[in-house]
Write an enzyme that holds these catalytic residues in place. Structure first.
Site, mmCIF file in Angstrom:
data_model
loop_
_atom_site.group_PDB
_atom_site.id
_atom_site.type_symbol
_atom_site.label_atom_id
_atom_site.label_comp_id
_atom_site.label_asym_id
_atom_site.label_seq_id
_atom_site.Cartn_x
_atom_site.Cartn_y
_atom_site.Cartn_z
ATOM 1 N N SER A 194 0.831 -1.211 0.000
ATOM 2 C CA SER A 194 0.000 0.000 0.000
ATOM 3 C C SER A 194 0.861 1.255 0.000
ATOM 4 O O SER A 194 0.373 2.334 -0.317
ATOM 5 C CB SER A 194 -0.852 0.058 1.273
ATOM 6 O OG SER A 194 -1.541 -1.126 1.473
ATOM 7 N N HIS A 199 -1.161 -2.761 -7.036
ATOM 8 C CA HIS A 199 -1.880 -2.416 -5.798
ATOM 9 C C HIS A 199 -3.379 -2.662 -6.012
ATOM 10 O O HIS A 199 -4.067 -1.843 -6.607
ATOM 11 C CB HIS A 199 -1.588 -0.949 -5.440
ATOM 12 C CG HIS A 199 -2.156 -0.526 -4.125
ATOM 13 N ND1 HIS A 199 -2.350 0.782 -3.790
ATOM 14 C CD2 HIS A 199 -2.565 -1.249 -3.050
ATOM 15 C CE1 HIS A 199 -2.854 0.856 -2.579
ATOM 16 N NE2 HIS A 199 -3.004 -0.357 -2.118
ATOM 17 N N GLU A 212 -3.882 -0.137 -9.006
ATOM 18 C CA GLU A 212 -2.947 0.972 -9.177
ATOM 19 C C GLU A 212 -1.617 0.313 -9.573
ATOM 20 O O GLU A 212 -1.033 -0.438 -8.785
ATOM 21 C CB GLU A 212 -2.823 1.690 -7.820
ATOM 22 C CG GLU A 212 -2.441 3.133 -7.882
ATOM 23 C CD GLU A 212 -2.421 3.787 -6.493
ATOM 24 O OE1 GLU A 212 -2.296 3.093 -5.464
ATOM 25 O OE2 GLU A 212 -2.511 5.011 -6.440
ATOM 26 N N ASN A 268 -3.374 6.324 -1.531
ATOM 27 C CA ASN A 268 -3.209 6.637 -0.113
ATOM 28 C C ASN A 268 -2.714 8.052 0.141
ATOM 29 O O ASN A 268 -2.926 8.598 1.216
ATOM 30 C CB ASN A 268 -2.290 5.607 0.548
ATOM 31 C CG ASN A 268 -3.063 4.323 0.809
ATOM 32 O OD1 ASN A 268 -4.194 4.371 1.282
ATOM 33 N ND2 ASN A 268 -2.487 3.183 0.474
HETATM 34 P P1 NAD Z 1 -2.849 -10.042 6.072
HETATM 35 O O1 NAD Z 1 -2.247 -9.798 7.417
HETATM 36 O O2 NAD Z 1 -4.310 -10.334 5.972
HETATM 37 O O3 NAD Z 1 -2.078 -11.249 5.342
HETATM 38 C C1 NAD Z 1 -0.683 -11.353 5.309
HETATM 39 C C2 NAD Z 1 -0.334 -12.813 5.073
HETATM 40 O O4 NAD Z 1 1.055 -12.912 4.796
HETATM 41 C C3 NAD Z 1 -0.624 -13.726 6.275
HETATM 42 O O5 NAD Z 1 -1.398 -14.823 5.864
HETATM 43 C C4 NAD Z 1 0.775 -14.173 6.722
HETATM 44 O O6 NAD Z 1 0.796 -15.487 7.260
HETATM 45 C C5 NAD Z 1 1.531 -14.103 5.409
HETATM 46 N N1 NAD Z 1 2.973 -14.003 5.566
HETATM 47 C C6 NAD Z 1 3.682 -13.240 6.438
HETATM 48 N N2 NAD Z 1 5.008 -13.421 6.243
HETATM 49 C C7 NAD Z 1 5.134 -14.309 5.230
HETATM 50 C C8 NAD Z 1 6.242 -14.901 4.578
HETATM 51 N N3 NAD Z 1 7.489 -14.603 4.931
HETATM 52 N N4 NAD Z 1 6.004 -15.781 3.582
HETATM 53 C C9 NAD Z 1 4.744 -16.100 3.218
HETATM 54 N N5 NAD Z 1 3.650 -15.558 3.805
HETATM 55 C C10 NAD Z 1 3.840 -14.683 4.793
HETATM 56 O O7 NAD Z 1 -2.440 -8.762 5.196
HETATM 57 P P2 NAD Z 1 -3.268 -8.088 3.997
HETATM 58 O O8 NAD Z 1 -4.277 -7.157 4.549
HETATM 59 O O9 NAD Z 1 -3.666 -9.162 3.042
HETATM 60 O O10 NAD Z 1 -2.135 -7.158 3.339
HETATM 61 C C11 NAD Z 1 -1.131 -7.687 2.525
HETATM 62 C C12 NAD Z 1 -0.479 -6.581 1.732
HETATM 63 O O11 NAD Z 1 -1.473 -5.925 0.935
HETATM 64 C C13 NAD Z 1 0.159 -5.474 2.585
HETATM 65 O O12 NAD Z 1 1.313 -5.017 1.929
HETATM 66 C C14 NAD Z 1 -0.920 -4.392 2.607
HETATM 67 O O13 NAD Z 1 -0.381 -3.100 2.807
HETATM 68 C C15 NAD Z 1 -1.486 -4.532 1.208
HETATM 69 N N6 NAD Z 1 -2.860 -4.051 1.033
HETATM 70 C C16 NAD Z 1 -3.808 -4.312 1.975
HETATM 71 C C17 NAD Z 1 -5.113 -3.856 1.785
HETATM 72 C C18 NAD Z 1 -6.197 -4.157 2.785
HETATM 73 O O14 NAD Z 1 -7.238 -3.474 2.750
HETATM 74 N N7 NAD Z 1 -6.034 -5.134 3.662
HETATM 75 C C19 NAD Z 1 -5.442 -3.135 0.610
HETATM 76 C C20 NAD Z 1 -4.441 -2.922 -0.350
HETATM 77 C C21 NAD Z 1 -3.150 -3.376 -0.130
#
Ligand code: NAD
Length: 302
Positions: A137, A158, A170, A208
């Site tokens: 993000s 993104h 994005e 953002n």
């Molecule tokens: P989340 O916490 O729901 O999921 C993260 C996952 O990554 C978990 O299942 C965890 O076990 C796994 N993980 C952690 N370390 C790891 C590794 N070394 N190898 C493999 N898997 C690993 O997070 P999310 O909300 O899905 O966000 C993920 C990314 O997307 C972030 O960079 C976030 O900024 C971005 N993002 C999130 C949103 C949102 O609304 N949640 C929107 C856009 C972008």
């Protein structure tokens, strides 16, 4: 002819996109399972990788449930659901998954050091032609690209939450991202039924950089006693036609995530207009993170 989901079958695509047939999605959380869902529905072979086998089971069950909902609404057929699920393999072995992939999309926690390790491993394991993408993000794509030996083949993809519903991707071009890689990812995003928008790699990208200062300013309104959270949200919903007020949205996103992004903007631009509101900092310190903890600007049933 477009499929029932509105996407083109892979067989009808332009030759250049045929370079991307197998992808690895790293991280089976909120975003990773959504990306795997949409990619599999678009005809791609998907390796879904997580460090946690339990998380992979949960992610697969979520995809199955979400596709099932589309079947009930007659947006896809039961056969399409089965075929899409059959295209998803889950694994805890990133090296192996990456070695068979044309594209790796990283969607793990928003932490540079964790992402750096994924990019180093993916770079060492993936074939030379493979593209490395991040769903970050706010973290710099240029900085992630710099830990690899293929900075021209690193890009930001993104997606927005929930991925199967939200249309935008994005596309973030880093300092060295090649035009060819951008074109491939743009086309792939379209194949996935999304609308890609190109942006350059600056803190917060566009989404953002515009959204978070608005949320932060809404928090300042509460902090300074200008209005209650309900009043701030009503003003933005009724007056600006926002579907959700900024404080309700902040709770949905997670106040810790909002604070982390404000800090990226503040540190990235060194401009005081991006300073996080002290109330946001205090709420995060208190563990009041919004929906996920049951308490933020509003109270939620767990
Ligand atoms: P989340 O916490 O729901 O999921 C993260 C996952 O990554 C978990 O299942 C965890 O076990 C796994 N993980 C952690 N370390 C790891 C590794 N070394 N190898 C493999 N898997 C690993 O997070 P999310 O909300 O899905 O966000 C993920 C990314 O997307 C972030 O960079 C976030 O900024 C971005 N993002 C999130 C949103 C949102 O609304 N949640 C929107 C856009 C972008």
């Amino acid at each position: 002819m477009a499929s029932i989901s509105g996407r083109l079958p892979l067989s009808q695509l332009n030759q250049s996109i045929m370079n991307i047939k197998t992808i690895t999605v790293v991280g089976g959380g909120t975003m990773g399972n959504g990306i795997a869902h949409v990619a599999a529905m678009s005809g791609l072979q998907v390796n879904l990788v997580d460090i946690s086998a339990a998380q992979l089971e949960k992610a697969y069950a979520t995809i199955e449930k979400n596709l099932g909902r589309m079947v009930s609404k007659e947006k896809i057929t039961a056969a399409q659901q089965r075929e899409a699920l059959a295209r998803i393999l889950t694994s805890t072995d990133l090296r192996k998954a990456a070695s068979e992939s044309d594209l790796i999309i990283e969607a793990i926690n928003e932490n540079f050091e964790l992402k750096r390790k994924i990019f180093e491993t993916a770079d060492a394991s993936a074939p030379a032609h493979a593209i490395l993408a991040s769903n970050t993000s706010s973290i710099s794509i240029t900085k992630l690209a710099a830990v690899t030996n293929r900075p021209d083949r690193v890009i930001g993809m993104h997606f927005f939450n929930p991925v199967p519903v939200m249309k935008l991707v994005e596309i973030v071009c880093g300092y060295e991202t090649s035009q060819e890689v951008y074109e491939q990812i743009k086309l792939l995003s379209e194949v996935m039924g999304k609308t890609p928008v190109e942006v350059q790699d600056f803190p917060g990208f566009v989404s953002n950089r515009v959204l978070m200062p608005m949320i932060n300013e809404a928090i300042f309104c509460v902090y300074e006693g200008v209005a209650t959270p309900e009043a701030v949200d009503s003003v933005m919903k009724l007056g600006m036609a926002h579907p959700m007020g900024p404080l309700r949205l902040a709770d949905f996103i997670g106040l810790d995530v909002c604070l982390a992004i404000m800090n990226v903007l503040y540190e990235g631009f060194k401009d005081p207009k991006y300073r996080p509101c002290p109330l946001l900092v205090k709420m995060v310190d208190a563990g009041k993170l919004g929906d996920k903890t049951g308490q933020g600007f509003y109270t939620y049933e767990k």
